[in-house]
Design an enzyme around this catalytic site. Structure first.
Site, PDB file in Angstrom:
ATOM      1  N   ASP A 284       0.863  -1.198   0.000  1.00 20.76           N
ATOM      2  CA  ASP A 284       0.000   0.000   0.000  1.00 20.76           C
ATOM      3  C   ASP A 284       0.888   1.234   0.000  1.00 20.76           C
ATOM      4  O   ASP A 284       2.072   1.161   0.355  1.00 20.76           O
ATOM      5  CB  ASP A 284      -0.917   0.018   1.241  1.00 20.76           C
ATOM      6  CG  ASP A 284      -1.850   1.226   1.243  1.00 20.76           C
ATOM      7  OD1 ASP A 284      -2.421   1.540   0.177  1.00 20.76           O
ATOM      8  OD2 ASP A 284      -2.003   1.879   2.292  1.00 20.76           O
ATOM      9  N   SER A 285       0.295   2.368  -0.360  1.00 15.49           N
ATOM     10  CA  SER A 285       1.035   3.628  -0.304  1.00 15.49           C
ATOM     11  C   SER A 285       1.442   3.953   1.139  1.00 15.49           C
ATOM     12  O   SER A 285       2.387   4.702   1.344  1.00 15.49           O
ATOM     13  CB  SER A 285       0.165   4.762  -0.850  1.00 15.49           C
ATOM     14  OG  SER A 285      -1.004   4.877  -0.062  1.00 15.49           O
TER      15      SER A 285
ATOM     16  N   CYS B 192      -4.231  -1.382  -2.184  1.00 13.55           N
ATOM     17  CA  CYS B 192      -4.392   0.064  -2.372  1.00 13.55           C
ATOM     18  C   CYS B 192      -5.277   0.243  -3.595  1.00 13.55           C
ATOM     19  O   CYS B 192      -4.949  -0.259  -4.679  1.00 13.55           O
ATOM     20  CB  CYS B 192      -3.018   0.689  -2.610  1.00 13.55           C
ATOM     21  SG  CYS B 192      -3.059   2.429  -3.044  1.00 13.55           S
TER      22      CYS B 192
ATOM     23  N   THR C  52      -5.998   3.039  -5.183  1.00 11.88           N
ATOM     24  CA  THR C  52      -5.431   3.983  -6.140  1.00 11.88           C
ATOM     25  C   THR C  52      -4.435   3.272  -7.044  1.00 11.88           C
ATOM     26  O   THR C  52      -4.464   3.432  -8.273  1.00 11.88           O
ATOM     27  CB  THR C  52      -4.737   5.134  -5.383  1.00 11.88           C
ATOM     28  OG1 THR C  52      -5.642   5.621  -4.385  1.00 11.88           O
ATOM     29  CG2 THR C  52      -4.351   6.247  -6.309  1.00 11.88           C
TER      30      THR C  52
ATOM     31  N   GLU D 165      -3.050   9.556   7.542  1.00 10.35           N
ATOM     32  CA  GLU D 165      -1.598   9.298   7.638  1.00 10.35           C
ATOM     33  C   GLU D 165      -0.984  10.169   8.743  1.00 10.35           C
ATOM     34  O   GLU D 165      -0.043   9.764   9.399  1.00 10.35           O
ATOM     35  CB  GLU D 165      -0.902   9.595   6.296  1.00 10.35           C
ATOM     36  CG  GLU D 165      -1.090   8.524   5.226  1.00 10.35           C
ATOM     37  CD  GLU D 165      -0.162   7.302   5.373  1.00 10.35           C
ATOM     38  OE1 GLU D 165       1.033   7.480   5.618  1.00 10.35           O
ATOM     39  OE2 GLU D 165      -0.660   6.172   5.235  1.00 10.35           O
TER      40      GLU D 165
ATOM     41  N   CYS E 255     -11.189   2.871  -0.295  1.00  7.88           N
ATOM     42  CA  CYS E 255      -9.791   3.219  -0.016  1.00  7.88           C
ATOM     43  C   CYS E 255      -9.426   2.454   1.243  1.00  7.88           C
ATOM     44  O   CYS E 255     -10.196   2.468   2.224  1.00  7.88           O
ATOM     45  CB  CYS E 255      -9.646   4.716   0.207  1.00  7.88           C
ATOM     46  SG  CYS E 255      -8.008   5.186   0.828  1.00  7.88           S
TER      47      CYS E 255
ATOM     48  N   HIS F 278      -7.426   2.955   3.532  1.00  8.01           N
ATOM     49  CA  HIS F 278      -7.209   3.747   4.755  1.00  8.01           C
ATOM     50  C   HIS F 278      -8.526   3.966   5.525  1.00  8.01           C
ATOM     51  O   HIS F 278      -8.502   4.219   6.724  1.00  8.01           O
ATOM     52  CB  HIS F 278      -6.653   5.134   4.411  1.00  8.01           C
ATOM     53  CG  HIS F 278      -5.181   5.164   4.142  1.00  8.01           C
ATOM     54  ND1 HIS F 278      -4.618   4.570   3.041  1.00  8.01           N
ATOM     55  CD2 HIS F 278      -4.159   5.724   4.839  1.00  8.01           C
ATOM     56  CE1 HIS F 278      -3.308   4.783   3.063  1.00  8.01           C
ATOM     57  NE2 HIS F 278      -3.006   5.472   4.135  1.00  8.01           N
TER      58      HIS F 278
HETATM   59  N1  DGL Z   1      -4.902   3.129   0.731  1.00  9.12           N
HETATM   60  C1  DGL Z   1      -4.843   3.805  -0.549  1.00  9.12           C
HETATM   61  C2  DGL Z   1      -6.078   3.463  -1.374  1.00  9.12           C
HETATM   62  O1  DGL Z   1      -6.734   2.452  -1.089  1.00  9.12           O
HETATM   63  C3  DGL Z   1      -4.601   5.266  -0.349  1.00  9.12           C
HETATM   64  C4  DGL Z   1      -4.017   5.916  -1.554  1.00  9.12           C
HETATM   65  C5  DGL Z   1      -3.290   7.194  -1.262  1.00  9.12           C
HETATM   66  O2  DGL Z   1      -2.144   7.106  -0.812  1.00  9.12           O
HETATM   67  O3  DGL Z   1      -3.854   8.254  -1.497  1.00  9.12           O
HETATM   68  O4  DGL Z   1      -6.409   4.119  -2.337  1.00  9.12           O
END
Ligand code: DGL
Length: 272
Positions: free
Chosen positions: A8-9, A71, A73, A156, A190, A192
């Protein structure tokens, strides 16, 4: 043999790893959070692809045979190119899966009146991936999307529980619901966002269900491994998890506790 890679990011993929590990506790996992470069949500297609490919290569170099891009995105912007171009050319026999497809396959089963709301990053919403995928499995459903570009930065930075953070989140949820009075199912698109699930449930009218992706992805992975026993036999099974982050490992270990129930001792790495 190697661990299953989870990428993930940042911290969000931990919400997916948690449910995957509950479902498949015997497997080994290697988590990679690109926290130093998060958020990805407002970055261009090319940059998300480049960052995701770097992460995937790192996980393959460390022995993974199968990677879950936890993730949305990156699943929206990089997965298809990686599956179609990079895997056959550079990593034949290895597999990379995303989170949008399994969620789209099943989300139609939750709605009673076929109106689905999606909360996601700018990148995911603009890609229209959910609209396109849900249309394939549940053409009768109408999809109402809202991009929430500030939610990942808030989460974050651990500011989502402040008064201002909550006000902000509430306004976005109201904005999504104002798109259609018929929405009865909200997908947190998402990884997060599950840390906001309880709060969102507390501010929406009764009768609207909020769905997080973790269990959906875990069930889908378990089913995938049953259908691909040759791949499952390449996944090591000692019940271990190792964490990598591109941020300071101290910071990662501290913040990760909001997303993952066990204490974490991560390793700092550089990508790119
Ligand atoms: N957890 C990522 C997602 O599901 C977040 C992406 C981001 O870093 O903006 O899209």
């Amino acid at each position: 043999m190697g661990p299953i890679g989870i990428f993930d990011s940042g911290y969000g993929g931990l919400t997916i790893l948690q449910d995957i590990q509950n479902k498949l506790p015997e497997h080994d996992y290697l988590y990679l959070g690109d926290n130093a470069r998060a958020p990805y949500g407002t970055r261009s297609f090319d940059v998300v692809y480049e960052f995701t490919l770097e992460a995937i290569k790192e996980l393959f170099d460390r022995g993974c045979e199968l990677i879950i891009i936890a993730c949305n995105t990156a699943s929206a912007k990089a997965l298809r190119t990686i599956q179609q171009n990079d895997l056959p050319k550079h990593f034949p026999g290895k597999r990379v899966l995303g989170v949008i497809r399994p969620s789209s396959e099943i989300i139609g089963q939750f709605t009673l009146n076929n109106h689905i709301g999606i909360l996601a990053t700018q990148g995911t919403v603009v890609s229209e991936s959910y609209v396109i995928e849900i249309e394939k499995f549940s053409p009768e459903c109408r999809v109402h999307q809202l991009a929430c570009p500030l939610w990942v930065p808030l989460i974050e930075n651990n500011e989502h529980e402040t008064k201002e953070g909550r006000e902000f989140i509430k306004k976005d949820v109201e904005l999504l619901l104002s798109k259609s009075k018929y929405i009865d199912t909200i997908l947190l698109g998402c990884t997060h966002y599950p840390v906001l699930k309880e709060y969102i449930e507390s501010i929406i009218p009764n009768g609207i269900e909020v769905i997080a992706q973790g269990n959906i992805v875990a069930d889908s992975l378990s089913d995938y491994l049953l259908r691909h026993p040759w791949l499952d036999s390449k996944c090591s099974k000692n019940g271990s998890i190792h964490f990598l982050t591109t941020e300071s490992s101290q910071e990662f270990d501290q913040n990760a506790s909001h997303f993952f129930s066990k204490s974490i001792s991560s390793e700092h790495i550089k990508l790119g």
